[in-house]
Design a protein around this motif. Structure first.
Motif, PDB file in Angstrom:
ATOM      1  N   ALA A 369       0.844  -1.190   0.000  1.00 31.47           N
ATOM      2  CA  ALA A 369       0.000   0.000   0.000  1.00 31.47           C
ATOM      3  C   ALA A 369       0.883   1.245   0.000  1.00 31.47           C
ATOM      4  CB  ALA A 369      -0.908  -0.005   1.225  1.00 31.47           C
ATOM      5  N   SER A 370       0.299   2.351  -0.440  1.00 29.48           N
ATOM      6  CA  SER A 370       0.985   3.642  -0.393  1.00 29.48           C
ATOM      7  C   SER A 370       0.234   4.545   0.578  1.00 29.48           C
ATOM      8  CB  SER A 370       1.019   4.295  -1.783  1.00 29.48           C
ATOM      9  OG  SER A 370       1.776   3.522  -2.683  1.00 29.48           O
ATOM     10  N   ASN A 371       0.961   5.142   1.498  1.00 35.23           N
ATOM     11  CA  ASN A 371       0.367   6.013   2.512  1.00 35.23           C
ATOM     12  C   ASN A 371       1.079   7.360   2.473  1.00 35.23           C
ATOM     13  OD1 ASN A 371      -1.283   3.822   4.005  1.00 35.23           O
ATOM     14  ND2 ASN A 371       0.778   2.963   3.903  1.00 35.23           N
ATOM     15  N   MET A 372       0.329   8.411   2.197  1.00 37.69           N
ATOM     16  CA  MET A 372       0.913   9.736   2.074  1.00 37.69           C
ATOM     17  C   MET A 372       0.980  10.418   3.445  1.00 37.69           C
ATOM     18  SD  MET A 372       0.929   8.950  -0.992  1.00 37.69           S
ATOM     19  CE  MET A 372      -0.092   7.922  -2.060  1.00 37.69           C
ATOM     20  N   LYS A 373       2.041  11.152   3.660  1.00 36.07           N
ATOM     21  CA  LYS A 373       2.242  11.838   4.933  1.00 36.07           C
ATOM     22  C   LYS A 373       1.578  13.208   4.880  1.00 36.07           C
ATOM     23  CE  LYS A 373       6.629   9.453   5.809  1.00 36.07           C
ATOM     24  NZ  LYS A 373       8.092   9.604   6.010  1.00 36.07           N
ATOM     25  N   ILE A 374       0.348  13.277   5.409  1.00 33.20           N
ATOM     26  CA  ILE A 374      -0.427  14.514   5.283  1.00 33.20           C
ATOM     27  C   ILE A 374       0.111  15.624   6.183  1.00 33.20           C
ATOM     28  CG2 ILE A 374      -2.513  13.327   4.528  1.00 33.20           C
ATOM     29  CD1 ILE A 374      -3.605  13.568   7.335  1.00 33.20           C
ATOM     30  N   ASP A 375       1.118  15.314   7.010  1.00 32.33           N
ATOM     31  CA  ASP A 375       1.747  16.387   7.771  1.00 32.33           C
ATOM     32  C   ASP A 375       2.773  17.141   6.930  1.00 32.33           C
ATOM     33  OD1 ASP A 375       3.563  14.318   7.650  1.00 32.33           O
ATOM     34  OD2 ASP A 375       4.095  14.360   9.777  1.00 32.33           O
ATOM     35  N   HIS A 376       3.048  16.661   5.708  1.00 28.22           N
ATOM     36  CA  HIS A 376       3.884  17.428   4.777  1.00 28.22           C
ATOM     37  C   HIS A 376       3.150  18.742   4.492  1.00 28.22           C
ATOM     38  CE1 HIS A 376       5.851  18.688   1.071  1.00 28.22           C
ATOM     39  NE2 HIS A 376       6.738  17.717   1.188  1.00 28.22           N
ATOM     40  N   PRO A 377       3.832  19.881   4.611  1.00 24.62           N
ATOM     41  CA  PRO A 377       3.138  21.180   4.496  1.00 24.62           C
ATOM     42  C   PRO A 377       2.393  21.381   3.179  1.00 24.62           C
ATOM     43  CG  PRO A 377       5.539  21.451   4.462  1.00 24.62           C
ATOM     44  CD  PRO A 377       5.268  20.061   4.893  1.00 24.62           C
ATOM     45  N   ALA A 378       2.827  20.729   2.104  1.00 27.68           N
ATOM     46  CA  ALA A 378       2.171  20.922   0.815  1.00 27.68           C
ATOM     47  C   ALA A 378       0.718  20.443   0.829  1.00 27.68           C
ATOM     48  CB  ALA A 378       2.947  20.205  -0.284  1.00 27.68           C
ATOM     49  N   PHE A 379       0.404  19.468   1.682  1.00 29.25           N
ATOM     50  CA  PHE A 379      -0.940  18.899   1.670  1.00 29.25           C
ATOM     51  C   PHE A 379      -1.995  19.911   2.117  1.00 29.25           C
ATOM     52  CE2 PHE A 379       1.406  15.076   1.115  1.00 29.25           C
ATOM     53  CZ  PHE A 379       0.533  14.164   0.547  1.00 29.25           C
ATOM     54  N   GLU A 380      -1.762  20.584   3.223  1.00 26.94           N
ATOM     55  CA  GLU A 380      -2.753  21.555   3.684  1.00 26.94           C
ATOM     56  C   GLU A 380      -2.792  22.778   2.775  1.00 26.94           C
ATOM     57  OE1 GLU A 380      -5.272  21.921   6.179  1.00 26.94           O
ATOM     58  OE2 GLU A 380      -5.045  19.778   5.833  1.00 26.94           O
ATOM     59  N   ILE A 381      -1.644  23.133   2.209  1.00 27.60           N
ATOM     60  CA  ILE A 381      -1.625  24.243   1.246  1.00 27.60           C
ATOM     61  C   ILE A 381      -2.519  23.911   0.060  1.00 27.60           C
ATOM     62  CG2 ILE A 381      -0.165  25.458  -0.422  1.00 27.60           C
ATOM     63  CD1 ILE A 381       2.119  25.241   1.631  1.00 27.60           C
ATOM     64  N   ALA A 382      -2.379  22.695  -0.476  1.00 24.43           N
ATOM     65  CA  ALA A 382      -3.179  22.298  -1.636  1.00 24.43           C
ATOM     66  C   ALA A 382      -4.650  22.155  -1.263  1.00 24.43           C
ATOM     67  CB  ALA A 382      -2.639  20.983  -2.202  1.00 24.43           C
ATOM     68  N   ARG A 383      -4.936  21.605  -0.096  1.00 24.47           N
ATOM     69  CA  ARG A 383      -6.329  21.413   0.311  1.00 24.47           C
ATOM     70  C   ARG A 383      -7.037  22.762   0.459  1.00 24.47           C
ATOM     71  NH1 ARG A 383      -9.899  20.064   4.663  1.00 24.47           N
ATOM     72  NH2 ARG A 383      -8.486  20.889   6.255  1.00 24.47           N
ATOM     73  N   THR A 384      -6.335  23.749   1.010  1.00 20.31           N
ATOM     74  CA  THR A 384      -6.912  25.083   1.147  1.00 20.31           C
ATOM     75  C   THR A 384      -7.149  25.717  -0.219  1.00 20.31           C
ATOM     76  OG1 THR A 384      -5.838  25.410   3.282  1.00 20.31           O
ATOM     77  CG2 THR A 384      -6.564  27.380   2.113  1.00 20.31           C
ATOM     78  N   ALA A 385      -6.175  25.562  -1.119  1.00 16.93           N
ATOM     79  CA  ALA A 385      -6.314  26.131  -2.461  1.00 16.93           C
ATOM     80  C   ALA A 385      -7.481  25.505  -3.212  1.00 16.93           C
ATOM     81  CB  ALA A 385      -5.012  25.937  -3.240  1.00 16.93           C
ATOM     82  N   LEU A 386      -7.663  24.204  -3.064  1.00 15.24           N
ATOM     83  CA  LEU A 386      -8.792  23.527  -3.709  1.00 15.24           C
ATOM     84  C   LEU A 386     -10.114  24.050  -3.175  1.00 15.24           C
ATOM     85  CD1 LEU A 386      -7.431  19.868  -3.736  1.00 15.24           C
ATOM     86  CD2 LEU A 386      -7.990  21.230  -5.771  1.00 15.24           C
ATOM     87  N   GLY A 387     -10.179  24.264  -1.871  1.00 14.78           N
ATOM     88  CA  GLY A 387     -11.401  24.790  -1.274  1.00 14.78           C
ATOM     89  C   GLY A 387     -11.743  26.176  -1.765  1.00 14.78           C
ATOM     90  N   ASP A 388     -10.729  26.954  -2.145  1.00 12.95           N
ATOM     91  CA  ASP A 388     -10.975  28.291  -2.682  1.00 12.95           C
ATOM     92  C   ASP A 388     -11.607  28.251  -4.071  1.00 12.95           C
ATOM     93  OD1 ASP A 388      -9.905  29.442  -0.416  1.00 12.95           O
ATOM     94  OD2 ASP A 388      -7.892  29.673  -1.276  1.00 12.95           O
ATOM     95  N   GLU A 389     -11.432  27.141  -4.776  1.00 12.51           N
ATOM     96  CA  GLU A 389     -11.945  27.034  -6.146  1.00 12.51           C
ATOM     97  C   GLU A 389     -13.308  26.357  -6.210  1.00 12.51           C
ATOM     98  OE1 GLU A 389     -12.563  27.309 -10.078  1.00 12.51           O
ATOM     99  OE2 GLU A 389     -10.967  28.323  -8.956  1.00 12.51           O
ATOM    100  N   TRP A 390     -13.529  25.349  -5.377  1.00 16.19           N
ATOM    101  CA  TRP A 390     -14.736  24.541  -5.481  1.00 16.19           C
ATOM    102  C   TRP A 390     -15.769  24.938  -4.428  1.00 16.19           C
ATOM    103  CZ3 TRP A 390     -15.407  20.952  -9.402  1.00 16.19           C
ATOM    104  CH2 TRP A 390     -14.277  20.699 -10.185  1.00 16.19           C
ATOM    105  N   ASP A 391     -16.985  24.392  -4.572  1.00 16.28           N
ATOM    106  CA  ASP A 391     -18.074  24.732  -3.661  1.00 16.28           C
ATOM    107  C   ASP A 391     -17.788  24.258  -2.238  1.00 16.28           C
ATOM    108  OD1 ASP A 391     -19.320  25.697  -5.887  1.00 16.28           O
ATOM    109  OD2 ASP A 391     -20.692  24.006  -6.128  1.00 16.28           O
ATOM    110  N   ASN A 392     -17.125  23.117  -2.112  1.00 14.86           N
ATOM    111  CA  ASN A 392     -16.845  22.542  -0.800  1.00 14.86           C
ATOM    112  C   ASN A 392     -15.357  22.531  -0.513  1.00 14.86           C
ATOM    113  OD1 ASN A 392     -19.610  21.953  -0.560  1.00 14.86           O
ATOM    114  ND2 ASN A 392     -19.347  19.959  -1.556  1.00 14.86           N
ATOM    115  N   ALA A 393     -15.019  22.377   0.753  1.00 14.26           N
ATOM    116  CA  ALA A 393     -13.616  22.295   1.144  1.00 14.26           C
ATOM    117  C   ALA A 393     -13.002  20.999   0.628  1.00 14.26           C
ATOM    118  CB  ALA A 393     -13.500  22.358   2.663  1.00 14.26           C
TER     119      ALA A 393
END
Length: 458
Positions: A369-393
């Protein structure tokens, strides 16, 4: 430079972006069929030319199979490596397509306009969302937002035989701060998703051998061992009454879902009953006490994929078979060891063998299996940016299938991977009449603009 200016350019240039995608979709880059080798090469050439037009230093790299496309451009910021694949699945059965699969077109549907054609969603449309984001940034600002590397392959749909050797040889060149992959989908039409866990896969084909030939059931029924009886009992006992897998040590390395992720999944508008009803089912059959999303995203499984033996033709034949066979697969999570799963399954089968029965055990692959380390700073940066574009977070989700390239980036190159895709569940990838929502293409481009802009500031 205003982010809004780049987003406005995406909107104003969108008709041209569609035209470019349609041009790429016309190339019949079916990787598994040698008859389309020239078309695969043509797709790689098309991408090299397009990336060079944007300003990437780009090359077509030969392999033992279809070529890789490598490109670099920009400076500073978070160095990102973007991966995609330009090859597509075969189009069979052709008679189920409403229009020729390599004559892409825009169509109106009850859910809005779509781009119809082979590869529109998997993966040319998704790949081009990132390319178009880079193009828009360069057109408005004169440069790319940060250092960006491009890595496109042409064998993903045929098992990627050249991928690991190439990545091993070029690991240093592929190294970046984070890898990005756009070959996944959205958990809901308005909810952008970052895949943070991919299940591994173990497959085995087994044959139980009994008498040296098929036997008459009237003459030998009773004293003769029946391999089908032995096999079905062993397979039935792979699960307990609670839906759990009974193999020795099977759950070693299986983690519990992080609370942050569990809360996001609970907030999704996911209807378990509807999910099952769409395929004619009504009751979840997996581990009791686990939600359907947990069962398909974050829990391991054991499944019999095929079983055969004896007489299966028309009519009736009273035979005791000499052999019984099955194909069985296991989906793995966390740090489960594929080799240990193979060993435990073979040991399980052998424990059921009576006298006069032998086992042939053939491995059909083993990937972790592959498990991504969501504590990598890029993950929250990308998640926030996606929420700015779409209807939901944006949400962190799992994926029931396997995408080996994500693990290769971790194991071979040593970098973390974010899987962000904009496909929808009804895109019919690998099937006739494949499509990509025009909204997914448009907002996918805008999403990458936002993500790249945010990462450039770190």
């Amino acid at each position: 430079m205003s982010l809004d200016a780049v987003l406005s350019h995406v909107d104003n240039d969108f008709e041209n972006a569609i035209a470019r995608l349609l041009d790429l979709l016309r190339i019949e880059s079916i990787s598994t069929d040698p008859a389309y080798a020239q078309q695969c090469d043509a797709a790689a050439e098309w991408l090299v030319d397009d990336l060079q037009d944007i300003g990437f230093n780009t090359e077509k790299r030969p392999t033992a199979g279809h070529p890789m496309v490598m490109g670099t451009g920009g400076t500073g910021g978070t160095h990102v490596l973007f991966y995609g694949h330009y090859d597509v699945q075969p189009v069979d059965p052709l008679d189920l397509w409403d229009n020729p699969p390599f004559e892409p077109r825009l169509e109106e549907t009850e859910n809005g306009p779509v781009i119809r054609g082979r590869g529109s969603s998997d993966d040319k449309g998704q790949l081009m969302t990132f390319v178009e984001a880079c193009r828009a940034y360069k057109a408005v600002t004169g440069s790319l937002p940060s250092k960006i590397s491009i890595f496109f392959e042409g064998e993903e749909e045929s098992g990627s035989p050249s991928l690991v050797p190439y990545m091993t040889e070029h690991a240093e060149e592929l190294r970046a701060d984070v890898a990005l992959i756009c070959d996944t989908g959205m958990v809901e039409p308005n909810t952008p998703s970052i895949v943070t866990m991919l299940r591994g896969l173990v497959g085995a084909e087994i044959t139980l051998n009994g008498p040296n030939k098929d036997l008459h059931s009237g003459m030998y029924g009773g004293p003769s061992i029946n391999p089908i009886r032995v096999l079905t009992r062993a397979l039935a006992d792979l699960h307990n009454d609670q839906g759990g897998v009974t193999l020795e040590g099977f759950y070693e390395g299986v983690p519990e879902l992080p609370e942050q992720v569990a809360q996001q999944w609970q907030g999704l508008d996911f209807d378990e009953a509807k999910f099952l009803a769409e395929v004619g089912l009504s009751v979840p059959a997996g581990e009791q006490g686990r939600s359907v999303l947990e069962q398909i995203w974050s829990r391991p499984t054991a499944e019999v994929n095929g079983i055969w033996g004896g007489y299966t033709g028309e009519g009736f034949k009273t035979v005791l078979p000499a052999q019984a066979s099955a194909k069985v697969s296991f989906r793995l999570v966390g740090t489960q060891d594929p080799d240990k799963i193979h060993a435990a399954f073979e040991a399980h089968l052998r424990s059921y063998l009576p006298a006069d029965c032998t086992l042939d055990y053939h491995r059909h692959g083993a990937s972790s299996a592959s498990n991504m380390k969501i504590d990598h700073p890029a993950f929250e940066i990308a998640r926030t940016a996606l929420g700015d574009e779409w209807d939901n977070a944006g949400v962190y989700v799992g994926c029931g299938g396997s995408i080996p390239i994500a693990g290769h980036f971790q194991d071979i190159v040593g970098i973390e991977t974010m899987l962000i895709g904009f496909a929808q569940d009804d895109d019919s990838i690998h099937s006739p009449n494949e499509k990509y929502d025009l909204r997914s293409f448009h907002k996918g481009i805008r999403s990458w603009v936002r993500i790249l802009d945010a990462l450039s500031k770190t």
